[in-house]
Design a protein around this motif. Structure first.
Motif, PDB file in Angstrom:
ATOM      1  N   LEU A 211      -7.760   1.814  -0.633  1.00 50.85           N
ATOM      2  CA  LEU A 211      -6.608   1.364   0.167  1.00 50.85           C
ATOM      3  C   LEU A 211      -6.935   1.426   1.656  1.00 50.85           C
ATOM      4  CD1 LEU A 211      -3.398   2.924  -1.441  1.00 50.85           C
ATOM      5  CD2 LEU A 211      -3.904   0.510  -1.150  1.00 50.85           C
ATOM      6  N   ILE A 212      -7.516   2.535   2.063  1.00 53.50           N
ATOM      7  CA  ILE A 212      -7.878   2.707   3.473  1.00 53.50           C
ATOM      8  C   ILE A 212      -8.920   1.677   3.881  1.00 53.50           C
ATOM      9  CG2 ILE A 212      -8.963   4.286   5.149  1.00 53.50           C
ATOM     10  CD1 ILE A 212      -6.078   5.039   4.382  1.00 53.50           C
ATOM     11  N   ASN A 213      -9.924   1.452   3.031  1.00 53.28           N
ATOM     12  CA  ASN A 213     -10.953   0.458   3.356  1.00 53.28           C
ATOM     13  C   ASN A 213     -10.361  -0.941   3.500  1.00 53.28           C
ATOM     14  OD1 ASN A 213     -12.985   2.397   3.393  1.00 53.28           O
ATOM     15  ND2 ASN A 213     -13.546   2.060   1.266  1.00 53.28           N
ATOM     16  N   LEU A 214      -9.432  -1.287   2.622  1.00 51.79           N
ATOM     17  CA  LEU A 214      -8.760  -2.586   2.718  1.00 51.79           C
ATOM     18  C   LEU A 214      -7.981  -2.694   4.025  1.00 51.79           C
ATOM     19  CD1 LEU A 214      -7.971  -5.292   1.414  1.00 51.79           C
ATOM     20  CD2 LEU A 214      -6.072  -4.094   0.327  1.00 51.79           C
ATOM     21  N   ALA A 215      -7.246  -1.637   4.363  1.00 53.71           N
ATOM     22  CA  ALA A 215      -6.479  -1.637   5.614  1.00 53.71           C
ATOM     23  C   ALA A 215      -7.407  -1.750   6.822  1.00 53.71           C
ATOM     24  CB  ALA A 215      -5.621  -0.376   5.701  1.00 53.71           C
ATOM     25  N   LEU A 216      -8.530  -1.038   6.796  1.00 54.70           N
ATOM     26  CA  LEU A 216      -9.497  -1.129   7.896  1.00 54.70           C
ATOM     27  C   LEU A 216     -10.046  -2.546   8.028  1.00 54.70           C
ATOM     28  CD1 LEU A 216     -11.473   2.219   7.644  1.00 54.70           C
ATOM     29  CD2 LEU A 216     -10.370   1.307   9.698  1.00 54.70           C
ATOM     30  N   SER A 217     -10.342  -3.169   6.916  1.00 56.40           N
ATOM     31  CA  SER A 217     -10.839  -4.544   6.940  1.00 56.40           C
ATOM     32  C   SER A 217      -9.804  -5.471   7.579  1.00 56.40           C
ATOM     33  CB  SER A 217     -11.161  -4.997   5.516  1.00 56.40           C
ATOM     34  OG  SER A 217     -11.511  -6.353   5.500  1.00 56.40           O
ATOM     35  N   PHE A 218      -8.565  -5.310   7.180  1.00 58.04           N
ATOM     36  CA  PHE A 218      -7.495  -6.121   7.745  1.00 58.04           C
ATOM     37  C   PHE A 218      -7.383  -5.894   9.250  1.00 58.04           C
ATOM     38  CE2 PHE A 218      -3.173  -6.453   9.277  1.00 58.04           C
ATOM     39  CZ  PHE A 218      -2.922  -7.781   9.011  1.00 58.04           C
ATOM     40  N   GLU A 219      -7.356  -4.637   9.679  1.00 60.57           N
ATOM     41  CA  GLU A 219      -7.205  -4.328  11.104  1.00 60.57           C
ATOM     42  C   GLU A 219      -8.371  -4.868  11.922  1.00 60.57           C
ATOM     43  OE1 GLU A 219      -4.586  -3.159  12.651  1.00 60.57           O
ATOM     44  OE2 GLU A 219      -3.444  -2.655  10.859  1.00 60.57           O
ATOM     45  N   ARG A 220      -9.568  -4.783  11.395  1.00 62.57           N
ATOM     46  CA  ARG A 220     -10.738  -5.307  12.125  1.00 62.57           C
ATOM     47  C   ARG A 220     -10.666  -6.826  12.260  1.00 62.57           C
ATOM     48  NH1 ARG A 220     -14.195  -1.245   8.783  1.00 62.57           N
ATOM     49  NH2 ARG A 220     -14.232   0.526  10.212  1.00 62.57           N
TER      50      ARG A 220
ATOM     51  N   ALA B  22       0.831  -1.211   0.000  1.00 65.89           N
ATOM     52  CA  ALA B  22       0.000   0.000   0.000  1.00 65.89           C
ATOM     53  C   ALA B  22       0.864   1.259   0.000  1.00 65.89           C
ATOM     54  CB  ALA B  22      -0.944  -0.007   1.201  1.00 65.89           C
ATOM     55  N   ALA B  23       1.971   1.229   0.728  1.00 63.54           N
ATOM     56  CA  ALA B  23       2.881   2.383   0.749  1.00 63.54           C
ATOM     57  C   ALA B  23       3.442   2.636  -0.644  1.00 63.54           C
ATOM     58  CB  ALA B  23       4.013   2.154   1.751  1.00 63.54           C
ATOM     59  N   GLN B  24       3.738   1.571  -1.366  1.00 63.16           N
ATOM     60  CA  GLN B  24       4.249   1.703  -2.737  1.00 63.16           C
ATOM     61  C   GLN B  24       3.186   2.295  -3.667  1.00 63.16           C
ATOM     62  OE1 GLN B  24       7.259   0.204  -4.240  1.00 63.16           O
ATOM     63  NE2 GLN B  24       8.125  -0.017  -2.205  1.00 63.16           N
ATOM     64  N   LYS B  25       1.935   1.961  -3.407  1.00 68.51           N
ATOM     65  CA  LYS B  25       0.847   2.383  -4.287  1.00 68.51           C
ATOM     66  C   LYS B  25       0.224   3.719  -3.862  1.00 68.51           C
ATOM     67  CE  LYS B  25      -3.002   0.540  -6.759  1.00 68.51           C
ATOM     68  NZ  LYS B  25      -3.030  -0.399  -7.821  1.00 68.51           N
ATOM     69  N   ALA B  26       0.496   4.163  -2.663  1.00 64.73           N
ATOM     70  CA  ALA B  26      -0.114   5.389  -2.144  1.00 64.73           C
ATOM     71  C   ALA B  26       0.208   6.578  -3.055  1.00 64.73           C
ATOM     72  CB  ALA B  26       0.372   5.663  -0.725  1.00 64.73           C
ATOM     73  N   GLN B  27      -0.773   7.459  -3.173  1.00 63.30           N
ATOM     74  CA  GLN B  27      -0.646   8.577  -4.098  1.00 63.30           C
ATOM     75  C   GLN B  27      -0.261   9.889  -3.420  1.00 63.30           C
ATOM     76  OE1 GLN B  27      -4.411   8.559  -6.125  1.00 63.30           O
ATOM     77  NE2 GLN B  27      -4.012   6.591  -7.089  1.00 63.30           N
ATOM     78  N   THR B  28      -0.171   9.874  -2.107  1.00 66.74           N
ATOM     79  CA  THR B  28       0.215  11.101  -1.399  1.00 66.74           C
ATOM     80  C   THR B  28       1.282  10.767  -0.367  1.00 66.74           C
ATOM     81  OG1 THR B  28      -1.395  10.844   0.397  1.00 66.74           O
ATOM     82  CG2 THR B  28      -2.164  11.991  -1.600  1.00 66.74           C
ATOM     83  N   PRO B  29       2.127  11.742  -0.034  1.00 65.94           N
ATOM     84  CA  PRO B  29       3.138  11.500   1.010  1.00 65.94           C
ATOM     85  C   PRO B  29       2.508  11.113   2.349  1.00 65.94           C
ATOM     86  CG  PRO B  29       3.627  13.530  -0.177  1.00 65.94           C
ATOM     87  CD  PRO B  29       2.275  13.058  -0.657  1.00 65.94           C
TER      88      PRO B  29
ATOM     89  N   GLN C 130      -3.088  -4.749  -5.602  1.00 67.22           N
ATOM     90  CA  GLN C 130      -3.007  -4.470  -7.041  1.00 67.22           C
ATOM     91  C   GLN C 130      -4.367  -4.097  -7.621  1.00 67.22           C
ATOM     92  OE1 GLN C 130      -0.160  -4.016  -8.365  1.00 67.22           O
ATOM     93  NE2 GLN C 130       0.997  -4.916  -6.691  1.00 67.22           N
ATOM     94  N   ASP C 131      -5.430  -4.661  -7.066  1.00 65.69           N
ATOM     95  CA  ASP C 131      -6.776  -4.393  -7.569  1.00 65.69           C
ATOM     96  C   ASP C 131      -7.354  -3.072  -7.067  1.00 65.69           C
ATOM     97  OD1 ASP C 131      -6.700  -6.779  -8.934  1.00 65.69           O
ATOM     98  OD2 ASP C 131      -7.767  -7.907  -7.383  1.00 65.69           O
ATOM     99  N   VAL C 132      -6.670  -2.423  -6.142  1.00 62.44           N
ATOM    100  CA  VAL C 132      -7.169  -1.183  -5.554  1.00 62.44           C
ATOM    101  C   VAL C 132      -6.943  -0.029  -6.518  1.00 62.44           C
ATOM    102  CG1 VAL C 132      -6.788   0.457  -3.679  1.00 62.44           C
ATOM    103  CG2 VAL C 132      -6.894  -1.974  -3.193  1.00 62.44           C
ATOM    104  N   GLY C 133      -7.988   0.786  -6.682  1.00 59.80           N
ATOM    105  CA  GLY C 133      -7.902   1.869  -7.647  1.00 59.80           C
ATOM    106  C   GLY C 133      -7.695   3.253  -7.078  1.00 59.80           C
TER     107      GLY C 133
END
Length: 172
Positions: A108-117, A28-35, A100-103
């Motif tokens: 990205l945040i929703n995926l991370a939230l799902s993982f954390e939950r 996700a860090a590699q794919k992130a679009q903002t610092p 890779q499927d995240v647009g």
């Protein structure tokens, strides 16, 4: 009669959660679009590394003690087996494919939230299953997961909430 699950099995599951989390956050860090998002995901990846170290310490303590985890409710075993089949245990390829499927950043945040939950559910179940003397460490991990959820939710809110074009008094 109480059934037992080996500390090795539980720790393997816990370590797999953290390893998958690190892979997800690195990708996700590699794919992130903002610092800001890059920094957030790098921080979360480091947190997962810290959790791996903690679980390895817990595992060593269990190994020294030589006892299994007592499970008073057979449904607990079913729950752990169900978790094994969930997305957080599907391995490196599954985690990378999810990223890779995240647009967009919100996905990205929703995926991370799902993982954390999912991770938090596992740790809460683990907390209830283990001996009281070992609960402090798991409690700390749960608090860290809660902190991750709060950070991610704050960013999710900012991404969902449109920024006002004008200030309170009608000026930029």
């Amino acid at each position: 009669m109480q059934e037992c699950i080996s500390p090795e099995d539980v720790m393997k599951l816990a370590l797999q959660i953290e390893k998958n989390g690190k892979m997800i956050y690195d990708a996700a860090a590699q794919k992130a679009q903002t610092p800001e998002l890059t920094e957030l995901f790098q921080f979360l990846a480091q947190e997962e590394n810290n959790h791996i170290d903690t679980f390895q310490k817990i595992y060593r303590d269990f190994k020294i003690g030589g006892s299994g985890l007592e499970i008073s409710n057979p449904d607990d075993i079913v729950y752990l087996e169900t978790l094994v089949k969930s997305q957080i245990f599907q391995g490196k390829d599954k985690a990378i494919n999810l990223i890779q499927d995240v647009g967009d950043p919100l996905q990205l945040i929703n995926l991370a939230l799902s993982f954390e939950r999912d991770a938090m559910l596992f740790f809460m179940k683990l907390y209830r299953m283990i001996c009281a003397k070992d609960r402090d460490l798991i409690s700390k991990l749960i608090k860290e997961e809660e902190g991750h959820i709060v950070k991610l939710t704050e960013i999710q809110y900012r991404l969902k909430t449109p920024k006002p074009k004008q200030g309170i008094f009608g000026k930029e």
